[in-house]
Design a protein around this motif. Structure first.
Motif, PDB file in Angstrom:
ATOM      1  N   SER A 115     -29.271 -17.850   0.007  1.00 11.80           N
ATOM      2  CA  SER A 115     -28.793 -17.360  -1.300  1.00 11.80           C
ATOM      3  C   SER A 115     -27.270 -17.283  -1.282  1.00 11.80           C
ATOM      4  O   SER A 115     -26.636 -17.176  -0.226  1.00 11.80           O
ATOM      5  N   ASP A 116     -26.694 -17.355  -2.509  1.00 14.58           N
ATOM      6  CA  ASP A 116     -25.243 -17.500  -2.641  1.00 14.58           C
ATOM      7  C   ASP A 116     -24.447 -16.274  -2.188  1.00 14.58           C
ATOM      8  O   ASP A 116     -23.348 -16.404  -1.675  1.00 14.58           O
ATOM      9  N   GLY A 117     -25.017 -15.063  -2.411  1.00 14.35           N
ATOM     10  CA  GLY A 117     -24.276 -13.830  -2.086  1.00 14.35           C
ATOM     11  C   GLY A 117     -23.850 -13.782  -0.618  1.00 14.35           C
ATOM     12  O   GLY A 117     -22.652 -13.671  -0.313  1.00 14.35           O
ATOM     13  N   PRO A 118     -24.806 -13.888   0.296  1.00 15.63           N
ATOM     14  CA  PRO A 118     -24.439 -13.848   1.721  1.00 15.63           C
ATOM     15  C   PRO A 118     -23.496 -14.993   2.114  1.00 15.63           C
ATOM     16  O   PRO A 118     -22.592 -14.809   2.932  1.00 15.63           O
ATOM     17  N   TRP A 119     -23.697 -16.154   1.493  1.00 15.24           N
ATOM     18  CA  TRP A 119     -22.822 -17.300   1.795  1.00 15.24           C
ATOM     19  C   TRP A 119     -21.384 -16.996   1.350  1.00 15.24           C
ATOM     20  O   TRP A 119     -20.418 -17.277   2.078  1.00 15.24           O
ATOM     21  N   ALA A 120     -21.227 -16.370   0.175  1.00 17.92           N
ATOM     22  CA  ALA A 120     -19.878 -16.014  -0.297  1.00 17.92           C
ATOM     23  C   ALA A 120     -19.244 -15.012   0.669  1.00 17.92           C
ATOM     24  O   ALA A 120     -18.049 -15.095   0.978  1.00 17.92           O
ATOM     25  N   ALA A 121     -20.060 -14.066   1.172  1.00 16.67           N
ATOM     26  CA  ALA A 121     -19.529 -13.067   2.117  1.00 16.67           C
ATOM     27  C   ALA A 121     -19.102 -13.746   3.421  1.00 16.67           C
ATOM     28  O   ALA A 121     -18.069 -13.408   4.013  1.00 16.67           O
ATOM     29  N   TYR A 122     -19.888 -14.715   3.841  1.00 16.43           N
ATOM     30  CA  TYR A 122     -19.565 -15.446   5.084  1.00 16.43           C
ATOM     31  C   TYR A 122     -18.211 -16.155   4.931  1.00 16.43           C
ATOM     32  O   TYR A 122     -17.333 -16.057   5.785  1.00 16.43           O
ATOM     33  N   ARG A 123     -18.060 -16.834   3.778  1.00 17.72           N
ATOM     34  CA  ARG A 123     -16.791 -17.554   3.544  1.00 17.72           C
ATOM     35  C   ARG A 123     -15.628 -16.582   3.484  1.00 17.72           C
ATOM     36  O   ARG A 123     -14.581 -16.798   4.067  1.00 17.72           O
ATOM     37  N   ARG A 124     -15.846 -15.448   2.785  1.00 20.50           N
ATOM     38  CA  ARG A 124     -14.769 -14.467   2.598  1.00 20.50           C
ATOM     39  C   ARG A 124     -14.320 -13.903   3.955  1.00 20.50           C
ATOM     40  O   ARG A 124     -13.125 -13.780   4.210  1.00 20.50           O
ATOM     41  N   VAL A 125     -15.281 -13.570   4.815  1.00 18.49           N
ATOM     42  CA  VAL A 125     -14.907 -13.013   6.129  1.00 18.49           C
ATOM     43  C   VAL A 125     -14.146 -14.059   6.945  1.00 18.49           C
ATOM     44  O   VAL A 125     -13.133 -13.753   7.584  1.00 18.49           O
ATOM     45  N   ASN A 126     -14.588 -15.300   6.900  1.00 18.93           N
ATOM     46  CA  ASN A 126     -13.866 -16.357   7.616  1.00 18.93           C
ATOM     47  C   ASN A 126     -12.446 -16.492   7.063  1.00 18.93           C
ATOM     48  O   ASN A 126     -11.494 -16.715   7.810  1.00 18.93           O
ATOM     49  N   GLU A 127     -12.282 -16.309   5.732  1.00 20.17           N
ATOM     50  CA  GLU A 127     -10.938 -16.379   5.138  1.00 20.17           C
ATOM     51  C   GLU A 127     -10.065 -15.215   5.617  1.00 20.17           C
ATOM     52  O   GLU A 127      -8.887 -15.406   5.937  1.00 20.17           O
ATOM     53  N   ILE A 128     -10.659 -14.023   5.666  1.00 17.48           N
ATOM     54  CA  ILE A 128      -9.873 -12.852   6.105  1.00 17.48           C
ATOM     55  C   ILE A 128      -9.405 -13.061   7.550  1.00 17.48           C
ATOM     56  O   ILE A 128      -8.247 -12.820   7.893  1.00 17.48           O
ATOM     57  N   PHE A 129     -10.312 -13.545   8.395  1.00 19.81           N
ATOM     58  CA  PHE A 129      -9.929 -13.830   9.791  1.00 19.81           C
ATOM     59  C   PHE A 129      -8.799 -14.866   9.810  1.00 19.81           C
ATOM     60  O   PHE A 129      -7.819 -14.729  10.544  1.00 19.81           O
ATOM     61  N   ALA A 130      -8.944 -15.919   8.981  1.00 17.68           N
ATOM     62  CA  ALA A 130      -7.938 -16.989   8.981  1.00 17.68           C
ATOM     63  C   ALA A 130      -6.578 -16.446   8.552  1.00 17.68           C
ATOM     64  O   ALA A 130      -5.548 -16.763   9.166  1.00 17.68           O
ATOM     65  N   ASP A 131      -6.559 -15.581   7.507  1.00 12.82           N
ATOM     66  CA  ASP A 131      -5.283 -15.013   7.040  1.00 12.82           C
ATOM     67  C   ASP A 131      -4.602 -14.240   8.162  1.00 12.82           C
ATOM     68  O   ASP A 131      -3.420 -14.403   8.431  1.00 12.82           O
ATOM     69  N   GLU A 132      -5.385 -13.369   8.821  1.00  8.53           N
ATOM     70  CA  GLU A 132      -4.775 -12.491   9.833  1.00  8.53           C
ATOM     71  C   GLU A 132      -4.306 -13.281  11.057  1.00  8.53           C
ATOM     72  O   GLU A 132      -3.252 -13.009  11.615  1.00  8.53           O
ATOM     73  N   ILE A 133      -5.095 -14.247  11.465  1.00  4.07           N
ATOM     74  CA  ILE A 133      -4.739 -14.972  12.691  1.00  4.07           C
ATOM     75  C   ILE A 133      -3.584 -15.934  12.427  1.00  4.07           C
ATOM     76  O   ILE A 133      -2.685 -16.070  13.254  1.00  4.07           O
ATOM     77  N   ALA A 134      -3.581 -16.550  11.242  1.00  8.19           N
ATOM     78  CA  ALA A 134      -2.471 -17.459  10.920  1.00  8.19           C
ATOM     79  C   ALA A 134      -1.151 -16.671  10.889  1.00  8.19           C
ATOM     80  O   ALA A 134      -0.102 -17.166  11.286  1.00  8.19           O
ATOM     81  N   GLU A 135      -1.246 -15.444  10.452  1.00  6.93           N
ATOM     82  CA  GLU A 135      -0.044 -14.589  10.393  1.00  6.93           C
ATOM     83  C   GLU A 135       0.429 -14.250  11.818  1.00  6.93           C
ATOM     84  O   GLU A 135       1.620 -14.306  12.127  1.00  6.93           O
ATOM     85  N   ALA A 136      -0.526 -13.910  12.683  1.00  9.42           N
ATOM     86  CA  ALA A 136      -0.176 -13.440  14.035  1.00  9.42           C
ATOM     87  C   ALA A 136       0.187 -14.580  14.989  1.00  9.42           C
ATOM     88  O   ALA A 136       0.940 -14.384  15.943  1.00  9.42           O
ATOM     89  N   ALA A 137      -0.347 -15.771  14.735  1.00 11.13           N
ATOM     90  CA  ALA A 137      -0.147 -16.875  15.693  1.00 11.13           C
ATOM     91  C   ALA A 137       1.299 -17.370  15.660  1.00 11.13           C
ATOM     92  O   ALA A 137       1.988 -17.273  14.642  1.00 11.13           O
ATOM     93  N   GLN A 138       1.715 -17.897  16.802  1.00 12.21           N
ATOM     94  CA  GLN A 138       3.041 -18.513  16.865  1.00 12.21           C
ATOM     95  C   GLN A 138       2.881 -20.001  17.092  1.00 12.21           C
ATOM     96  O   GLN A 138       1.826 -20.457  17.552  1.00 12.21           O
ATOM     97  N   TYR A 139       3.941 -20.715  16.821  1.00  9.60           N
ATOM     98  CA  TYR A 139       3.913 -22.164  16.987  1.00  9.60           C
ATOM     99  C   TYR A 139       3.473 -22.510  18.420  1.00  9.60           C
ATOM    100  O   TYR A 139       3.998 -21.965  19.383  1.00  9.60           O
ATOM    101  N   GLY A 140       2.507 -23.398  18.548  1.00  7.98           N
ATOM    102  CA  GLY A 140       2.097 -23.856  19.878  1.00  7.98           C
ATOM    103  C   GLY A 140       1.030 -23.022  20.547  1.00  7.98           C
ATOM    104  O   GLY A 140       0.605 -23.338  21.665  1.00  7.98           O
ATOM    105  N   ASP A 141       0.566 -21.938  19.909  1.00  4.98           N
ATOM    106  CA  ASP A 141      -0.465 -21.097  20.538  1.00  4.98           C
ATOM    107  C   ASP A 141      -1.781 -21.866  20.720  1.00  4.98           C
ATOM    108  O   ASP A 141      -2.021 -22.879  20.051  1.00  4.98           O
ATOM    109  N   LEU A 142      -2.602 -21.344  21.623  1.00  2.77           N
ATOM    110  CA  LEU A 142      -3.978 -21.849  21.766  1.00  2.77           C
ATOM    111  C   LEU A 142      -4.890 -20.825  21.115  1.00  2.77           C
ATOM    112  O   LEU A 142      -4.837 -19.651  21.473  1.00  2.77           O
ATOM    113  N   ILE A 143      -5.685 -21.259  20.164  1.00  2.00           N
ATOM    114  CA  ILE A 143      -6.579 -20.311  19.478  1.00  2.00           C
ATOM    115  C   ILE A 143      -8.009 -20.718  19.805  1.00  2.00           C
ATOM    116  O   ILE A 143      -8.414 -21.851  19.562  1.00  2.00           O
TER     117      ILE A 143
END
Ligand SMILES: O=P(O)(O)OC[C@H]1O[C@H](O[C@H]2O[C@H](CO)[C@@H](O)[C@H](O)[C@H]2O)[C@H](O)[C@@H](O)[C@@H]1O
Ligand code: UDP
Length: 460
Positions: A115-143
């Motif tokens: 169902s769409d609800g859980p899928w939207a939540a899955y995408r949203r959490v992946n986006e939140i992780f991406a925002d925070e990690i992209a902010e914290a990462a430095q050029y050349g890091d290994l993620i």
């Protein structure tokens, strides 16, 4: 562009759940404890050799900024960085999509409803992780991203890093099986998930079979082009590989030497001196085949009445994902089945199954591993199964027998030393248990040595 701080490549590890779960104690302070499960076991050993920051969900979301800061500080000492998620969102991501839709499909379960609800939540959490990690990462890091909760993250992260002018190598490790393309197609968003993973630099799997299934799915579902162990998709060449996740055998050897563990081993050995002990240690999950294990053991007692009263199955079932309906129903089914089998085979002086539905301390776990004559693991599918390795690490003195389902990742490496069987066939479980209990010392030793060499070579 400089690489990280002081030109050193930094490592960022990302998993849905941090290795430490934070809980608020009665006195209002925040306390952290080690999370359970194989992913934590397999990665926590890294701390011995490597320095890294570990990003993940801390398991709670305090309302006040000051409280969030307190949680952040309590984790800082362990180089863990919390990604806070609204509780409902975390629930829909973890229980709703990851564990009710993705997990069963990755483990070949049929009848999953999307169902769409859980899928939207899955995408949203992946986006939140991406925002925070992209902010914290430095050029050349290994993620290094882990597991099925974060399969969209490599793509979302790559997009954000590019916008910020940062480049990083992104590794993705899957800790579950990757199913054959026909089974993976059961997921209506299989394309999106594959595209997410294919934005990694390198995708790692526990076994070659899972890796081959992933390449075949990428080819059949997305039209990606396989080239040996790499996949060409949208002008990017993605590497795939098999990485044997291991344990730290030394940690078990050291724990076994502790006085309290030695005393416990003595107590348990005395308690069970007249019977053989079969041990099971599993999260309470349908993939672990606990119902099959109980029926297989029941079959063994029926086939071998002379063994009734001379063997005990000690089953530790660690509570898991208790907010998901299937897991709640499974617990009821297991308790009832244990009750029925005990009702059928108990004698005034003996009970065939001892069922512990809780997490147990590490010292108790090692003592149980050490006294068990047989370790019985009956998973219907299992990414690896580190319990199999841990049992071997504690059996140097006894040379106990590992009776292991052919559907664990572990069986593809430990096939020669363990006794394997098909978990859907109770007669096969019964025969494998009998073989484990009656094997000669010489054969046990020969098999044990193969298993020991494997776990000592493939340490984490
Ligand atoms: O975090 P939970 O939802 O409580 O689940 C615990 C872990 O379960 C899964 O473990 C897998 O990883 C192990 C180590 O690689 C492997 O041996 C096992 O076969 C897998 O089932 C899950 O993949 C982890 O993310 C969870 O933390
Ligand atoms: O009460 C317990 C009993 C076991 N384990 C650990 O949970 C892990 C289970 O890992 P496995 O790979 O076998 O399966 P998973 O639970 O990750 O699917 C092992 O390291 C066990 O030592 C635990 O955390 N608490």
């Amino acid at each position: 562009m400089p690489v990280g701080e002081g030109n050193k490549r930094n490592l960022i590890v990302v998993s849905n759940r941090l290795p430490l779960s934070v809980k608020r104690a009665e006195d209002g302070s925040y306390q952290s404890s080690l999370s359970s499960g194989g992913l934590v076991t397999s990665l926590s050993g890294l701390t011995k050799t490597t320095s890294f920051r570990w990003f993940g969900w801390p398991g709670l979301n305090p309302k006040e900024p000051a409280e969030k800061e307190e949680v952040r500080r309590s984790l800082e000492a362990h180089d863990a960085i919390p990604i806070f998620l609204d509780e409902d969102l975390a629930h829909d991501h973890y229980n709703g999509f990851s564990n009710s839709i993705l997990w069963p499909i990755l483990h070949y379960q049929s009848g999953v409803t999307f169902s769409d609800g859980p899928w939207a939540a899955y995408r949203r959490v992946n986006e939140i992780f991406a925002d925070e990690i992209a902010e914290a990462a430095q050029y050349g890091d290994l993620i290094w991203v882990h597991d099925y909760h974060l399969m969209l993250l490599p793509q979302l992260l790559r997009e954000r890093l590019a916008k910020k002018g940062k480049a990083a190598a992104i590794g993705f490790s899957l800790h579950t099986p990757f199913p054959a393309p026909e089974a993976f197609r059961a997921l209506p968003v299989c394309k999106e998930i594959l595209e997410g993973m294919l934005s990694s630099t390198l995708v790692g799997f526990h076994t070659d079979n899972y890796r081959i299934n992933f390449i075949a799915s990428s080819q059949q579902i997305l039209g990606a082009q396989p080239q040996d162990s790499t996949v060409l998709y949208k002008d990017r060449l993605v590497k795939t590989d098999k990485f044997v996740v291991g344990i730290d055998p030394q940690k078990f050897e050291d724990t076994l030497k502790k006085t309290e563990v030695q005393e416990r081993i003595k107590e348990l050995s005395e308690r069970y001196k007249d019977v053989k002990v079969i041990l099971g240690v599993d999260r309470l999950d349908y993939i672990k085949g606990l119902v099959q294990k109980l029926h297989g053991f029941e079959q063994f007692l029926s086939d071998n009445p002379d063994w009734v009263g001379k063997v005990v199955l000690i089953q530790v079932a660690v509570p898991s994902r208790e907010d998901v309906k299937e897991y709640q129903e499974l617990e009821t089914e297991i308790s009832c089945t244990v009750g029925k089998i005990n009702g059928k085979f108990s004698k005034p002086e003996s009970t065939p199954i001892i069922y512990l539905h809780r997490s147990i301390p590490f010292t108790e776990l090692t003592a149980l591993y050490s006294i068990a004559d047989v370790c019985l693991l009956t998973s219907t599918r299992d990414g690896m199964n580190l319990v199999a390795f841990e049992y071997v690490a504690c059996q140097a003195a006894k040379h106990g027998v590992l009776v292991l389902s052919q559907f664990t990742g572990a069986a593809s490496f430990m096939g020669q030393g363990s006794v394997n069987f098909h978990p859907a066939n109770f007669k096969e479980i019964s025969a494998a248990v009998r073989k484990g209990l009656t094997m000669s010392e010489q054969e046990r030793k020969e098999r044990y040595e193969k298993l020991r060499d494997f776990i000592n070579t493939n340490t984490r």
